[in-house]
Design a protein around this motif. Structure first.
Motif, mmCIF file in Angstrom:
data_model
loop_
_atom_site.group_PDB
_atom_site.id
_atom_site.type_symbol
_atom_site.label_atom_id
_atom_site.label_comp_id
_atom_site.label_asym_id
_atom_site.label_seq_id
_atom_site.Cartn_x
_atom_site.Cartn_y
_atom_site.Cartn_z
ATOM 1 N N PHE A 26 0.835 -1.197 0.000
ATOM 2 C CA PHE A 26 0.000 0.000 0.000
ATOM 3 C C PHE A 26 0.872 1.251 0.000
ATOM 4 O O PHE A 26 1.972 1.251 0.524
ATOM 5 N N ASN A 29 -0.409 6.848 3.416
ATOM 6 C CA ASN A 29 -1.243 8.056 3.438
ATOM 7 C C ASN A 29 -1.846 8.395 2.078
ATOM 8 O O ASN A 29 -1.998 9.560 1.736
ATOM 9 N N SER A 30 -2.185 7.387 1.305
ATOM 10 C CA SER A 30 -2.814 7.604 0.004
ATOM 11 C C SER A 30 -4.016 6.676 -0.117
ATOM 12 O O SER A 30 -3.958 5.531 0.324
ATOM 13 N N PHE A 31 -5.072 7.177 -0.735
ATOM 14 C CA PHE A 31 -6.304 6.411 -0.815
ATOM 15 C C PHE A 31 -6.869 6.445 -2.227
ATOM 16 O O PHE A 31 -6.666 7.402 -2.968
ATOM 17 N N ASP A 32 -7.562 5.379 -2.594
ATOM 18 C CA ASP A 32 -8.323 5.326 -3.832
ATOM 19 C C ASP A 32 -9.785 5.527 -3.478
ATOM 20 O O ASP A 32 -10.267 4.972 -2.486
ATOM 21 N N THR A 33 -10.474 6.303 -4.295
ATOM 22 C CA THR A 33 -11.897 6.533 -4.097
ATOM 23 C C THR A 33 -12.631 5.981 -5.305
ATOM 24 O O THR A 33 -12.386 6.422 -6.429
ATOM 25 N N TYR A 72 -15.193 -3.735 1.628
ATOM 26 C CA TYR A 72 -16.114 -2.635 1.883
ATOM 27 C C TYR A 72 -17.526 -3.086 1.528
ATOM 28 O O TYR A 72 -17.723 -3.762 0.521
ATOM 29 N N VAL A 85 -13.886 4.552 -0.135
ATOM 30 C CA VAL A 85 -12.502 4.997 -0.006
ATOM 31 C C VAL A 85 -11.702 3.868 0.636
ATOM 32 O O VAL A 85 -12.056 3.384 1.717
ATOM 33 N N VAL A 86 -10.636 3.439 -0.045
ATOM 34 C CA VAL A 86 -9.787 2.348 0.442
ATOM 35 C C VAL A 86 -8.322 2.751 0.321
ATOM 36 O O VAL A 86 -7.985 3.611 -0.502
ATOM 37 N N PRO A 87 -7.435 2.151 1.117
ATOM 38 C CA PRO A 87 -6.001 2.454 0.961
ATOM 39 C C PRO A 87 -5.533 2.139 -0.454
ATOM 40 O O PRO A 87 -5.915 1.118 -1.028
ATOM 41 N N ALA A 88 -4.729 3.027 -1.023
ATOM 42 C CA ALA A 88 -4.231 2.841 -2.389
ATOM 43 C C ALA A 88 -3.135 1.783 -2.405
ATOM 44 O O ALA A 88 -2.278 1.740 -1.523
ATOM 45 N N THR A 126 -7.357 -0.543 -10.852
ATOM 46 C CA THR A 126 -6.971 0.797 -10.416
ATOM 47 C C THR A 126 -6.141 1.502 -11.490
ATOM 48 O O THR A 126 -5.697 2.621 -11.279
#
Length: 145
Positions: A26, A29-33, A72, A85-88, A126
């Motif tokens: 991962f 501090n980055s997330f995918d929405t 989710y 929103v999940v961790p990238a 992604t």
């Protein structure tokens, strides 16, 4: 003897720390929405439809696919919209494919080779991530059975 053991342990810890850093799955501090909208065959928004996000589906024989693990679970809004929103994951991660799974008795109506096909899940990657980390799945049509 004690000095050799101490150096060996230090070396092993250093190798372990380096290998853990190299296997980072991962992005810190980055997330995918993931966003989208669910509509029925008439184009009307579908409210309160349960969606399950997973990366691991069990495609058993003579049964619909089942999520082995759930990342989710969410219901669509009254406008048929959803946002997760999940961790990238890192770009080098081997598993960047996700599945959006529906509960029965509805299925996604997708187009493949010019034909309409029904699936209980929608798969995506992604790779289509925008600069802000958003992956817009667009408007997805469902069919009630």
């Amino acid at each position: 003897m004690r000095k050799i053991c101490s150096q060996g342990i230090t070396f092993l810890l250093l190798v372990l720390l380096l290998s853990l850093g190299a296997c980072q799955e991962f992005i810190h501090n980055s997330f995918d929405t993931f966003t989208g909208k669910i509509v029925d065959v008439e184009g009307k928004p579908v409210a309160d439809l349960e969606l399950i996000l997973t990366q691991d589906l069990d495609f058993g024989v003579a049964q619909p696919p089942v999520a082995k693990s759930i990342i989710y679970s969410i219901k669509t809004t009254n406008r048929g919209e959803f946002r997760m929103v999940v961790p990238a994951r890192t770009n080098i991660s081997f598993n960047t494919e996700y599945f959006l799974l529906l509960s029965s008795p509805v299925q996604f109506e997708l187009e493949e080779s010019g034909m309409s096909v029904l699936y209980r899940y929608y798969s995506f990657s992604t790779a289509d991530r925008a600069a802000d980390g958003t992956i817009n799945l667009g408007t997805l049509k469902i069919v009630r059975q």
